[in-house]
Design a protein around this motif. Structure first.
Motif, mmCIF file in Angstrom:
data_model
loop_
_atom_site.group_PDB
_atom_site.id
_atom_site.type_symbol
_atom_site.label_atom_id
_atom_site.label_comp_id
_atom_site.label_asym_id
_atom_site.label_seq_id
_atom_site.Cartn_x
_atom_site.Cartn_y
_atom_site.Cartn_z
ATOM 1 N N ASP A 130 -18.060 -10.773 32.587
ATOM 2 C CA ASP A 130 -19.016 -11.687 31.961
ATOM 3 C C ASP A 130 -19.475 -12.697 33.006
ATOM 4 O OD1 ASP A 130 -20.317 -13.668 30.326
ATOM 5 O OD2 ASP A 130 -19.185 -12.922 28.612
ATOM 6 N N LEU A 131 -20.785 -12.911 33.098
ATOM 7 C CA LEU A 131 -21.321 -13.915 34.017
ATOM 8 C C LEU A 131 -21.608 -15.235 33.314
ATOM 9 C CD1 LEU A 131 -23.683 -11.899 36.402
ATOM 10 C CD2 LEU A 131 -21.250 -12.434 36.632
ATOM 11 N N HIS A 132 -21.245 -15.317 32.051
ATOM 12 C CA HIS A 132 -21.250 -16.581 31.303
ATOM 13 C C HIS A 132 -22.606 -17.303 31.334
ATOM 14 C CE1 HIS A 132 -16.856 -16.242 30.919
ATOM 15 N NE2 HIS A 132 -16.900 -15.789 32.156
ATOM 16 N N GLY A 133 -23.677 -16.513 31.343
ATOM 17 C CA GLY A 133 -25.011 -17.098 31.261
ATOM 18 C C GLY A 133 -25.673 -17.380 32.588
ATOM 19 N N LEU A 134 -25.014 -17.090 33.704
ATOM 20 C CA LEU A 134 -25.638 -17.296 35.009
ATOM 21 C C LEU A 134 -26.854 -16.374 35.130
ATOM 22 C CD1 LEU A 134 -25.496 -18.661 37.818
ATOM 23 C CD2 LEU A 134 -24.108 -16.719 38.572
ATOM 24 N N TRP A 143 -18.703 -0.465 35.073
ATOM 25 C CA TRP A 143 -19.315 0.160 36.251
ATOM 26 C C TRP A 143 -20.017 -0.869 37.143
ATOM 27 C CZ3 TRP A 143 -24.488 -0.422 37.039
ATOM 28 C CH2 TRP A 143 -25.297 -0.687 35.913
ATOM 29 N N LEU A 144 -20.416 -1.995 36.565
ATOM 30 C CA LEU A 144 -21.011 -3.075 37.339
ATOM 31 C C LEU A 144 -19.974 -4.132 37.715
ATOM 32 C CD1 LEU A 144 -23.538 -4.380 38.528
ATOM 33 C CD2 LEU A 144 -23.979 -5.415 36.287
ATOM 34 N N GLY A 145 -19.067 -4.432 36.789
ATOM 35 C CA GLY A 145 -18.051 -5.444 37.029
ATOM 36 C C GLY A 145 -17.054 -5.052 38.106
ATOM 37 N N MET A 146 -16.764 -3.754 38.202
ATOM 38 C CA MET A 146 -15.775 -3.297 39.182
ATOM 39 C C MET A 146 -16.239 -3.557 40.617
ATOM 40 S SD MET A 146 -14.825 -0.684 41.411
ATOM 41 C CE MET A 146 -13.349 0.168 41.927
ATOM 42 N N LEU A 148 -18.568 -5.551 41.596
ATOM 43 C CA LEU A 148 -18.778 -6.992 41.735
ATOM 44 C C LEU A 148 -17.465 -7.700 42.016
ATOM 45 C CD1 LEU A 148 -20.608 -9.482 41.572
ATOM 46 C CD2 LEU A 148 -20.214 -9.511 39.091
ATOM 47 N N THR A 149 -16.408 -7.292 41.342
ATOM 48 C CA THR A 149 -15.078 -7.877 41.557
ATOM 49 C C THR A 149 -14.603 -7.643 42.983
ATOM 50 O OG1 THR A 149 -14.496 -7.587 39.229
ATOM 51 C CG2 THR A 149 -12.676 -7.832 40.791
ATOM 52 N N VAL A 150 -14.755 -6.406 43.450
ATOM 53 C CA VAL A 150 -14.342 -6.073 44.816
ATOM 54 C C VAL A 150 -15.149 -6.894 45.818
ATOM 55 C CG1 VAL A 150 -14.257 -4.235 46.550
ATOM 56 C CG2 VAL A 150 -13.582 -3.757 44.182
ATOM 57 N N PHE A 151 -16.455 -7.002 45.579
ATOM 58 C CA PHE A 151 -17.315 -7.794 46.479
ATOM 59 C C PHE A 151 -16.869 -9.252 46.518
ATOM 60 C CE2 PHE A 151 -20.903 -10.735 46.876
ATOM 61 C CZ PHE A 151 -21.356 -10.409 48.154
ATOM 62 N N ILE A 152 -16.587 -9.840 45.361
ATOM 63 C CA ILE A 152 -16.193 -11.252 45.295
ATOM 64 C C ILE A 152 -14.913 -11.488 46.089
ATOM 65 C CG2 ILE A 152 -15.293 -13.044 43.746
ATOM 66 C CD1 ILE A 152 -17.294 -11.991 41.638
ATOM 67 N N ILE A 153 -13.914 -10.636 45.889
ATOM 68 C CA ILE A 153 -12.626 -10.817 46.565
ATOM 69 C C ILE A 153 -12.778 -10.665 48.075
ATOM 70 C CG2 ILE A 153 -10.309 -9.855 46.854
ATOM 71 C CD1 ILE A 153 -10.375 -9.171 43.854
ATOM 72 N N VAL A 154 -13.467 -9.601 48.497
ATOM 73 C CA VAL A 154 -13.641 -9.363 49.933
ATOM 74 C C VAL A 154 -14.494 -10.459 50.568
ATOM 75 C CG1 VAL A 154 -14.617 -7.775 51.648
ATOM 76 C CG2 VAL A 154 -13.312 -6.873 49.711
#
Length: 360
Positions: A130-134, A143-146, A148-154
């Motif tokens: 969830d992007l909480h309204g951003l 399929w999109l969150g996965m 995105l999660t990897v990108f954020i951490i790296v």
């Protein structure tokens, strides 16, 4: 709960203060130094393995507090699969950092391990959903969150690694962010208490390191740099906490419209610096992984500030973003806050550039 967090902090601090002199002696015997060069600001060869103490100090504090904490809820302190996978991932990143500090690894190898380790979390169900309204976006599929999660951490992992260019900077920015996450997690209670103990332990290890890094002297053999073992471990920890904060899971905490602006605010300065430097390199046709002296601390020093003065300015900027966003959140949507944050950062950099021009 406060007494247990204080205990984790102090135990990790003591471990860090005990481990670091041993690491300094090891570096001296093996001649493991960070050698001065044109792209570095230090003038003397300095031991570079200070971050080796972070993970053992934090883990020792975490396990001791975990074993001896009385009943918190339902006769246990909750430790789930996410906590376990995070610690496994942190151990892998920590090991990669040590290898890089000892024998050196190329950027591609480190990048591959960062991606592989970050992938562990979505596969056990921890991913940004969830992007909480951003920008008007709320719930997003796996399929999109996965990715995105990897990108954020790296991305966060590399941001902390790359901004580690002057004494106390990566440690100071990380301490500010960790303190913010600690306060936020404590506010939401028992189901995230496990992470508050991890955070308190990491903060204790960082304070111990900062003592040697900021106040040590190379001639007295008590000054040390963080190295990749420390910066990569810190970055992975902060990336995990950012994802954990953004996840919408009402079994853990209620829906929180501020969930995405919290990590964005706490980590804005190091992440914005990486974006700016990357865009600068692309614009000038330079490889994005090549090191240069275009980070914000380098620019501030070219205006005539010392290392410690530059440190104070950047840490003050990080605190300013927290204060500013807390006030803005009361009166406007998060998308506007992010736009204002970016605009303000651009203005700050324009001012620094003008000062550099007049100084040079």
């Amino acid at each position: 709960m406060t007494i247990y967090l204080l205990g984790a902090f102090l135990l990790s601090l003591i471990c860090g203060l005990a481990f670091t002199p041993l690491i300094l002696d090891f570096c001296k015997r093996k001649r493991l130094y960070d050698i001065p060069s044109d792209r570095k600001v230090h003038k003397n060869a300095t031991p570079r393995l200070g971050g080796i103490s972070f993970f053992p100090s934090m883990l020792t504090a975490f396990l001791v507090v975990l074993l001896f904490t009385p009943v918190v809820e339902a006769n246990t302190l909750p430790v789930n699969i996410w906590s376990a996978v995070f610690l496994i991932g942190l151990m892998i990143i920590y090991g990669i950092g040590i290898i890089d500090d000892l024998v050196g690894l190329n950027a591609t190898t480190k990048f591959v391990f960062q991606i592989a380790t970050a992938c562990l979390l979505p596969f056990v169900g921890l991913y940004v959903n969830d992007l909480h309204g951003l920008f008007g976006i709320h719930e997003i599929p796996f399929w999109l969150g996965m990715p995105l999660t990897v990108f954020i951490i790296v991305f966060i992992d590399n941001a902390i690694n790359l901004i580690d260019g002057i004494d106390g900077l990566a440690a100071g920015l990380s301490l500010i962010a960790l303190a913010g996450f600690l306060a936020y997690f404590l506010y939401y209670g028992v189901y995230v208490y496990t992470y508050t103990i991890i955070i308190a332990g990491m903060m204790g290890a960082l304070v111990a390191f900062a003592y040697f890094n900021l106040f040590g002297k190379t001639e007295r053999n008590n000054k040390i740099f963080m190295g990749d073992s420390g910066s990569l471990s810190l970055g992975f920890t902060l990336g995990f906490l950012a994802v954990k904060c953004m996840v919408d899971n009402q079994n853990i905490w209620p829906y929180r419209p501020e969930a995405i602006i919290v990590p964005l605010t706490l980590l804005f300065v190091p992440t914005a610096d990486v974006v700016r430097v990357t865009l600068f390199r692309l614009r000038h046709g330079k490889p994005i992984f090549d090191a240069d002296k275009n980070h914000i601390h380098h620019k501030l020093m070219r205006t005539g500030l010392s290392q410690h003065q530059s440190l104070v300015v950047i840490l003050s900027l990080a605190v300013w973003y927290i204060l500013m966003n807390v006030l803005l959140y009361r009166v406007m949507p998060i998308t506007y806050i992010v736009i204002i944050d970016i605009a303000f950062y651009c203005v700050v950099n324009v001012c620094i550039n003008k000062k550099m021009t007049t100084t040079e």
